[in-house]
Design an enzyme around this catalytic site. Sequence first.
Site, mmCIF file in Angstrom:
data_model
loop_
_atom_site.group_PDB
_atom_site.id
_atom_site.type_symbol
_atom_site.label_atom_id
_atom_site.label_comp_id
_atom_site.label_asym_id
_atom_site.label_seq_id
_atom_site.Cartn_x
_atom_site.Cartn_y
_atom_site.Cartn_z
ATOM 1 N N LYS A 17 -16.421 8.632 -22.799
ATOM 2 C CA LYS A 17 -17.761 8.026 -22.192
ATOM 3 C C LYS A 17 -18.658 7.697 -23.485
ATOM 4 C CE LYS A 17 -17.719 11.196 -18.351
ATOM 5 N NZ LYS A 17 -17.446 10.347 -17.345
ATOM 6 N N LYS A 68 -9.595 14.325 -35.110
ATOM 7 C CA LYS A 68 -10.604 15.012 -36.053
ATOM 8 C C LYS A 68 -10.583 15.819 -37.184
ATOM 9 C CE LYS A 68 -13.427 15.780 -31.470
ATOM 10 N NZ LYS A 68 -14.378 16.502 -30.913
ATOM 11 N N ASP A 104 -21.046 17.800 -32.978
ATOM 12 C CA ASP A 104 -20.885 18.769 -31.885
ATOM 13 C C ASP A 104 -21.706 20.196 -32.207
ATOM 14 O OD1 ASP A 104 -19.437 17.340 -30.335
ATOM 15 O OD2 ASP A 104 -17.449 17.912 -30.739
ATOM 16 N N ALA A 127 -13.936 23.111 -30.097
ATOM 17 C CA ALA A 127 -15.352 23.313 -29.626
ATOM 18 C C ALA A 127 -15.708 24.577 -30.160
ATOM 19 C CB ALA A 127 -15.111 22.941 -28.218
HETATM 20 P P1 NAP Z 1 -8.917 22.758 -28.195
HETATM 21 O O1 NAP Z 1 -9.159 22.659 -29.643
HETATM 22 O O2 NAP Z 1 -7.614 22.370 -27.657
HETATM 23 O O3 NAP Z 1 -8.860 24.333 -28.027
HETATM 24 C C1 NAP Z 1 -9.034 24.883 -26.665
HETATM 25 C C2 NAP Z 1 -9.211 26.318 -26.601
HETATM 26 O O4 NAP Z 1 -9.151 26.982 -25.343
HETATM 27 C C3 NAP Z 1 -8.124 26.996 -27.514
HETATM 28 O O5 NAP Z 1 -8.287 28.196 -28.062
HETATM 29 C C4 NAP Z 1 -7.170 27.393 -26.244
HETATM 30 O O6 NAP Z 1 -6.245 28.578 -26.498
HETATM 31 C C5 NAP Z 1 -8.058 27.780 -25.061
HETATM 32 N N1 NAP Z 1 -7.436 27.369 -23.743
HETATM 33 C C6 NAP Z 1 -6.852 26.454 -23.374
HETATM 34 N N2 NAP Z 1 -6.490 26.570 -22.294
HETATM 35 C C7 NAP Z 1 -6.554 27.882 -21.716
HETATM 36 C C8 NAP Z 1 -6.626 28.578 -20.874
HETATM 37 N N3 NAP Z 1 -6.032 28.214 -19.715
HETATM 38 N N4 NAP Z 1 -6.969 29.846 -20.833
HETATM 39 C C9 NAP Z 1 -7.335 30.539 -21.748
HETATM 40 N N5 NAP Z 1 -7.587 29.728 -23.124
HETATM 41 C C10 NAP Z 1 -7.293 28.491 -22.844
HETATM 42 O O7 NAP Z 1 -9.853 22.038 -27.394
HETATM 43 P P2 NAP Z 1 -11.564 21.786 -27.696
HETATM 44 O O8 NAP Z 1 -11.708 20.580 -28.257
HETATM 45 O O9 NAP Z 1 -12.006 23.102 -28.351
HETATM 46 O O10 NAP Z 1 -12.226 21.524 -26.253
HETATM 47 C C11 NAP Z 1 -12.400 22.588 -25.470
HETATM 48 C C12 NAP Z 1 -13.163 22.022 -24.034
HETATM 49 O O11 NAP Z 1 -14.597 21.894 -24.724
HETATM 50 C C13 NAP Z 1 -12.603 21.018 -23.353
HETATM 51 O O12 NAP Z 1 -12.769 21.198 -22.013
HETATM 52 C C14 NAP Z 1 -13.691 20.010 -23.943
HETATM 53 O O13 NAP Z 1 -13.639 18.810 -22.983
HETATM 54 C C15 NAP Z 1 -14.896 20.646 -24.173
HETATM 55 N N6 NAP Z 1 -15.672 19.732 -25.091
HETATM 56 C C16 NAP Z 1 -16.838 19.363 -24.701
HETATM 57 C C17 NAP Z 1 -17.760 18.704 -25.577
HETATM 58 C C18 NAP Z 1 -19.171 18.214 -24.940
HETATM 59 O O14 NAP Z 1 -19.985 17.380 -25.680
HETATM 60 N N7 NAP Z 1 -19.490 18.786 -23.745
HETATM 61 C C19 NAP Z 1 -17.540 18.745 -26.806
HETATM 62 C C20 NAP Z 1 -16.299 19.108 -27.465
HETATM 63 C C21 NAP Z 1 -15.267 19.782 -26.354
HETATM 64 P P3 NAP Z 1 -4.988 28.478 -27.453
HETATM 65 O O15 NAP Z 1 -5.406 28.466 -28.881
HETATM 66 O O16 NAP Z 1 -4.507 29.846 -27.143
HETATM 67 O O17 NAP Z 1 -4.371 27.213 -27.160
#
Ligand code: NAP
Length: 281
Positions: A17, A68, A104, A127
Amino acid sequence: MSRAYAEVIGDPIAHSKSPLIHNFWLGKLGIDAEYRACHVKAEELADYFAQRRGDAAWRGCNVTIPHKLAVLEFVDDTGAMVSAVGATNCVFVHDGLLRADNTDIYGVGDAIPADADSICVIGAGGAARAALAALDQAEAKDVRILARDPAKAEANLSSLFDRAPGYEWLRYFPLDEASQAMSGASGVINASPMGMTGQAGMPPELLDAIALTQAEAFVFDMVYSPLHTPFLAEGAKLGRKPIDGLVMLVTQAAYAFRMFFGVHPDPDGKFDAELREMLTA
Ligand code: NAP
């Protein structure tokens, strides 16, 4: 010189986006520049940065999955916070050098109250690291990390933000101990994809545990697709303050915009409602 531009790089990139947000602001401010999406694969990163370094019109790039971490080897300067988090989402040109930042962190910092403490963070990925960096800056004393693999989370996160030896501000809980993790918390941050379109929903025991937070607590969902998640709905139903994922998305973009184009795009928030409407249309 050709027209100034910035861009977002990733693989895939079509879902981003960022072009919508940055081009909206460029239009509002009448800045003669553009913001593009550029599909860059991992093996193309070195060539990408070599080419862009020589392009005087290029102002920098946002960086998204899966680059990243990898782009850090192509920049000249990483701030302490980027080094601590181990990831960047924004590379920009400053005094002829490529600098990496992580907006972020500022996005989380602006979304949550300045005196945030006793915070439960769900998830332990990129995140969540940004959330921990913001909470570290806010000098939060008690942060509970709720993760499906707490041992892995502790191994990855515990050494990131050094405080005085023996001072433990981070505690780790498995998902089935959500009640303990949220009990008395002044805020809960969902930094996992749970609740996101196409991902697993937030389990009922996590939703139920929100009732154990302080009455004036906030619930902040980083997920922005959908914007209105069951996590936010449950918090709002209980009278907690809901903060949606667009707050962070737009704020982190505003910090990046200032680095690319030298001006904050909307310091008074006067374009905010129109931007949110466009992003949710
Ligand atoms: P990431 O690096 O892949 O980390 C995801 C985390 O969530 C990991 O710790 C993972 O566990 C855990 N997880 C994934 N699926 C799960 C489930 N079903 N049940 C429990 N834990 C689960 O992803 P990220 O970059 O941190 O992003 C996380 C979220 O934040 C996404 O939805 C992303 O779109 C959002 N986000 C939003 C913004 C914004 O500006 N609003 C910015 C950044 C990210 P494991 O380590 O065990 O795999």
